[in-house]
Design a protein around this motif. Structure first.
Motif, PDB file in Angstrom:
ATOM      1  N   GLN A 189      38.466  19.430   7.127  1.00 52.74           N
ATOM      2  CA  GLN A 189      37.834  18.097   7.267  1.00 52.74           C
ATOM      3  C   GLN A 189      38.738  17.181   8.140  1.00 52.74           C
ATOM      4  O   GLN A 189      38.210  16.480   9.165  1.00 52.74           O
ATOM      5  N   LEU A 190      40.120  17.797   8.265  1.00 52.66           N
ATOM      6  CA  LEU A 190      40.965  16.639   9.099  1.00 52.66           C
ATOM      7  C   LEU A 190      40.673  16.933  10.698  1.00 52.66           C
ATOM      8  O   LEU A 190      40.697  16.229  11.565  1.00 52.66           O
ATOM      9  N   PHE A 191      40.458  18.485  10.822  1.00 49.23           N
ATOM     10  CA  PHE A 191      40.177  18.816  12.131  1.00 49.23           C
ATOM     11  C   PHE A 191      38.832  18.192  12.680  1.00 49.23           C
ATOM     12  O   PHE A 191      38.782  17.598  13.970  1.00 49.23           O
ATOM     13  N   GLY A 192      37.738  18.118  11.734  1.00 47.67           N
ATOM     14  CA  GLY A 192      36.612  17.503  12.214  1.00 47.67           C
ATOM     15  C   GLY A 192      36.595  15.941  12.339  1.00 47.67           C
ATOM     16  O   GLY A 192      36.187  15.429  13.459  1.00 47.67           O
ATOM     17  N   ALA A 193      37.427  15.243  11.701  1.00 43.87           N
ATOM     18  CA  ALA A 193      37.648  13.935  11.859  1.00 43.87           C
ATOM     19  C   ALA A 193      38.476  13.348  13.148  1.00 43.87           C
ATOM     20  O   ALA A 193      38.322  12.498  13.566  1.00 43.87           O
ATOM     21  N   ALA A 194      39.175  14.532  13.429  1.00 41.82           N
ATOM     22  CA  ALA A 194      40.032  14.324  14.804  1.00 41.82           C
ATOM     23  C   ALA A 194      39.445  14.317  15.794  1.00 41.82           C
ATOM     24  O   ALA A 194      39.731  13.618  17.021  1.00 41.82           O
ATOM     25  N   ARG A 195      38.210  14.750  15.903  1.00 46.69           N
ATOM     26  CA  ARG A 195      37.335  14.933  17.013  1.00 46.69           C
ATOM     27  C   ARG A 195      36.566  13.759  17.370  1.00 46.69           C
ATOM     28  O   ARG A 195      36.222  13.361  18.293  1.00 46.69           O
ATOM     29  N   PHE A 196      36.658  12.594  16.331  1.00 45.88           N
ATOM     30  CA  PHE A 196      35.942  11.569  16.282  1.00 45.88           C
ATOM     31  C   PHE A 196      36.997  10.478  17.402  1.00 45.88           C
ATOM     32  O   PHE A 196      38.113  10.177  16.996  1.00 45.88           O
ATOM     33  N   GLU A 197      36.199  10.256  18.479  1.00 43.24           N
ATOM     34  CA  GLU A 197      36.867   8.991  19.298  1.00 43.24           C
ATOM     35  C   GLU A 197      35.859   7.986  19.172  1.00 43.24           C
ATOM     36  O   GLU A 197      34.868   7.750  19.468  1.00 43.24           O
ATOM     37  N   THR A 198      36.400   6.669  18.610  1.00 48.01           N
ATOM     38  CA  THR A 198      35.540   5.641  18.349  1.00 48.01           C
ATOM     39  C   THR A 198      35.941   4.363  18.816  1.00 48.01           C
ATOM     40  O   THR A 198      37.026   4.235  19.148  1.00 48.01           O
ATOM     41  N   ILE A 199      35.059   3.474  18.901  1.00 48.04           N
ATOM     42  CA  ILE A 199      35.273   2.216  19.260  1.00 48.04           C
ATOM     43  C   ILE A 199      34.437   1.063  18.221  1.00 48.04           C
ATOM     44  O   ILE A 199      33.216   1.269  17.949  1.00 48.04           O
ATOM     45  N   LEU A 200      34.685  -0.176  18.178  1.00 47.35           N
ATOM     46  CA  LEU A 200      33.996  -0.904  17.108  1.00 47.35           C
ATOM     47  C   LEU A 200      33.014  -1.545  18.035  1.00 47.35           C
ATOM     48  O   LEU A 200      33.670  -2.348  19.066  1.00 47.35           O
ATOM     49  N   ALA A 201      31.886  -1.784  17.971  1.00 46.41           N
ATOM     50  CA  ALA A 201      31.091  -2.678  18.719  1.00 46.41           C
ATOM     51  C   ALA A 201      31.503  -4.140  18.672  1.00 46.41           C
ATOM     52  O   ALA A 201      31.593  -4.775  17.526  1.00 46.41           O
ATOM     53  N   ALA A 202      31.309  -4.828  19.952  1.00 41.04           N
ATOM     54  CA  ALA A 202      31.939  -6.177  19.778  1.00 41.04           C
ATOM     55  C   ALA A 202      31.624  -7.029  21.239  1.00 41.04           C
ATOM     56  O   ALA A 202      30.856  -6.504  21.980  1.00 41.04           O
ATOM     57  N   GLN A 203      31.301  -8.681  20.846  1.00 40.96           N
ATOM     58  CA  GLN A 203      31.219  -9.156  22.061  1.00 40.96           C
ATOM     59  C   GLN A 203      31.992  -8.968  23.146  1.00 40.96           C
ATOM     60  O   GLN A 203      33.396  -8.790  23.050  1.00 40.96           O
ATOM     61  N   GLY A 204      31.590  -8.918  24.530  1.00 38.58           N
ATOM     62  CA  GLY A 204      32.435  -8.800  25.358  1.00 38.58           C
ATOM     63  C   GLY A 204      31.658  -9.174  26.918  1.00 38.58           C
ATOM     64  O   GLY A 204      30.609  -9.386  26.862  1.00 38.58           O
ATOM     65  N   GLU A 205      32.211  -8.779  27.835  1.00 37.42           N
ATOM     66  CA  GLU A 205      31.537  -9.012  28.982  1.00 37.42           C
ATOM     67  C   GLU A 205      31.883  -7.929  30.071  1.00 37.42           C
ATOM     68  O   GLU A 205      33.017  -7.189  30.055  1.00 37.42           O
ATOM     69  N   VAL A 206      30.909  -7.522  30.958  1.00 35.96           N
ATOM     70  CA  VAL A 206      30.894  -6.467  31.886  1.00 35.96           C
ATOM     71  C   VAL A 206      30.852  -6.926  33.338  1.00 35.96           C
ATOM     72  O   VAL A 206      29.758  -7.626  33.624  1.00 35.96           O
ATOM     73  N   ILE A 207      31.665  -6.666  34.129  1.00 39.30           N
ATOM     74  CA  ILE A 207      31.746  -6.931  35.475  1.00 39.30           C
ATOM     75  C   ILE A 207      31.197  -6.152  36.317  1.00 39.30           C
ATOM     76  O   ILE A 207      31.493  -5.020  36.386  1.00 39.30           O
ATOM     77  N   ASP A 208      30.043  -6.426  37.069  1.00 43.58           N
ATOM     78  CA  ASP A 208      29.294  -5.861  37.891  1.00 43.58           C
ATOM     79  C   ASP A 208      29.644  -5.964  39.400  1.00 43.58           C
ATOM     80  O   ASP A 208      29.166  -6.994  40.158  1.00 43.58           O
ATOM     81  N   GLY A 209      30.579  -5.372  39.885  1.00 42.36           N
ATOM     82  CA  GLY A 209      31.153  -5.504  41.166  1.00 42.36           C
ATOM     83  C   GLY A 209      32.093  -4.306  41.935  1.00 42.36           C
ATOM     84  O   GLY A 209      31.891  -3.155  40.974  1.00 42.36           O
ATOM     85  N   PHE A 210      32.496  -4.448  42.952  1.00 40.27           N
ATOM     86  CA  PHE A 210      33.240  -3.563  43.682  1.00 40.27           C
ATOM     87  C   PHE A 210      34.517  -4.159  44.506  1.00 40.27           C
ATOM     88  O   PHE A 210      34.312  -5.125  44.842  1.00 40.27           O
ATOM     89  N   TRP A 211      35.409  -3.404  44.546  1.00 39.09           N
ATOM     90  CA  TRP A 211      36.736  -3.772  45.132  1.00 39.09           C
ATOM     91  C   TRP A 211      36.504  -3.625  46.878  1.00 39.09           C
ATOM     92  O   TRP A 211      36.184  -2.398  47.110  1.00 39.09           O
TER      93      TRP A 211
END
Length: 300
Positions: free
Chosen positions: A27-49
């Motif tokens: 169970q612990l090994f299975g749970a450790a495979r989870f890489e998660t993030i909470l969905a949240a408001q944010g901004e995404v910049i569409d650009g290049f350097w």
């Protein structure tokens, strides 16, 4: 008899403990495979350097005589016309230098002022773009100067351009007269600008960009690393790698309980190579960001 009963009981206890430990470990090994993030408001910049060449409307004024220089104004001062900005003391005279035009004064030159000038944008030779780098020499109060050597620059603080080399993957996404934003590293301020020309030179493409404001701290710089931004998108932001496709559509794996997950359809509205803005999720929902590690019947 009591000792025999105790001895026969120990293997059962040990096996029971091992089984429980194995279950918990799985169970612990299975749970450790989870890489998660909470969905949240944010901004995404569409650009290049891009590495950009700074182009100003500037004129170099040369010294009328030889002698020792005394500067009367500061580097980067904005002056009206007719202001005394220097004195040059020679063996038999004192030459006073007055500013003939209004603008920003600089006592540093890099030798590219005529080759790279806002009044001759189309004449800038882009075939040697990488070689157009400033090597500024600063004149200080107390220095000696020879006749016809550069004394100061006067800079028009109402004109400022950049010439930026553009990756082939980005060229077709932009057009002439398009409004864009510029961003510097370690700065959260955006600069409004406009693409006034797109120039093609052999295998390279360059944008000529006009800024809507003058950046005084750039007066002694010839190059700047800049983020050229096409759009800024806002909404529910998640990593692009969290989204995958399966026969029922495009979506993500949403955590539904301890070591449990379910497929949730989403629609990508906009984004860049790393993050996307999506519909179909609520703020606070936990999303798995490594779905490639889970066998969920996805399409190959």
């Amino acid at each position: 008899m009591a000792k025999k009963s105790s001895t026969s009981f120990k293997p059962f206890v040990i096996i029971f403990i091992l089984v429980i430990t194995l279950i918990i470990g799985i169970q612990l090994f299975g749970a450790a495979r989870f890489e998660t993030i909470l969905a949240a408001q944010g901004e995404v910049i569409d650009g290049f350097w891009s590495d950009a060449l700074i182009v100003r409307d500037e004129e170099v004024i040369k010294s009328p005589v030889s002698g020792k220089v005394k500067l009367m104004v500061g580097e980067g001062d904005r002056l009206a016309s007719g202001i005394k900005l220097a004195e040059i003391k020679s063996s038999n005279q004192l030459q006073k230098i007055f500013n003939k035009e209004a603008g920003i004064v600089s006592f540093a030159v890099d030798g590219l002022e005529n080759k790279v000038n806002a009044n001759d944008l189309k004449q800038i030779n882009l075939s040697n773009f990488e070689e157009l780098k400033g090597n500024y020499r600063h004149l200080l109060s107390g220095d000696r100067i020879k006749k016809e050597e550069p004394l100061y620059r006067i800079i028009n603080n109402f004109k400022l351009y950049l010439v930026a080399q553009i990756p082939n993957s980005q060229v077709k996404r932009f057009r002439t007269n398009e409004l864009i934003f510029l961003e510097q590293k370690n700065s959260d301020k955006l600069i409004e600008a406009k693409i006034v020309d797109i120039r093609h030179n052999l295998n390279n493409t360059f944008f000529v960009i006009e800024l809507d404001q003058f950046i005084s701290r750039w007066i002694n710089r010839r190059r700047i690393n800049i983020n050229i931004i096409k759009n800024i998108y806002r909404g529910i932001k998640i990593p692009r790698k969290a989204v995958f496709s399966q026969p029922s559509g495009q979506g993500v794996l949403k955590v539904s309980g301890y070591n449990k997950y379910e497929f949730q359809k989403v629609v990508i509205l906009n984004g860049n190579s790393q993050y996307v803005i999506v519909n179909g999720l609520d703020i606070g929902e936990e999303i798995i960001t490594n779905p490639e590690d889970f066998d969920y019947g996805r399409e190959a």
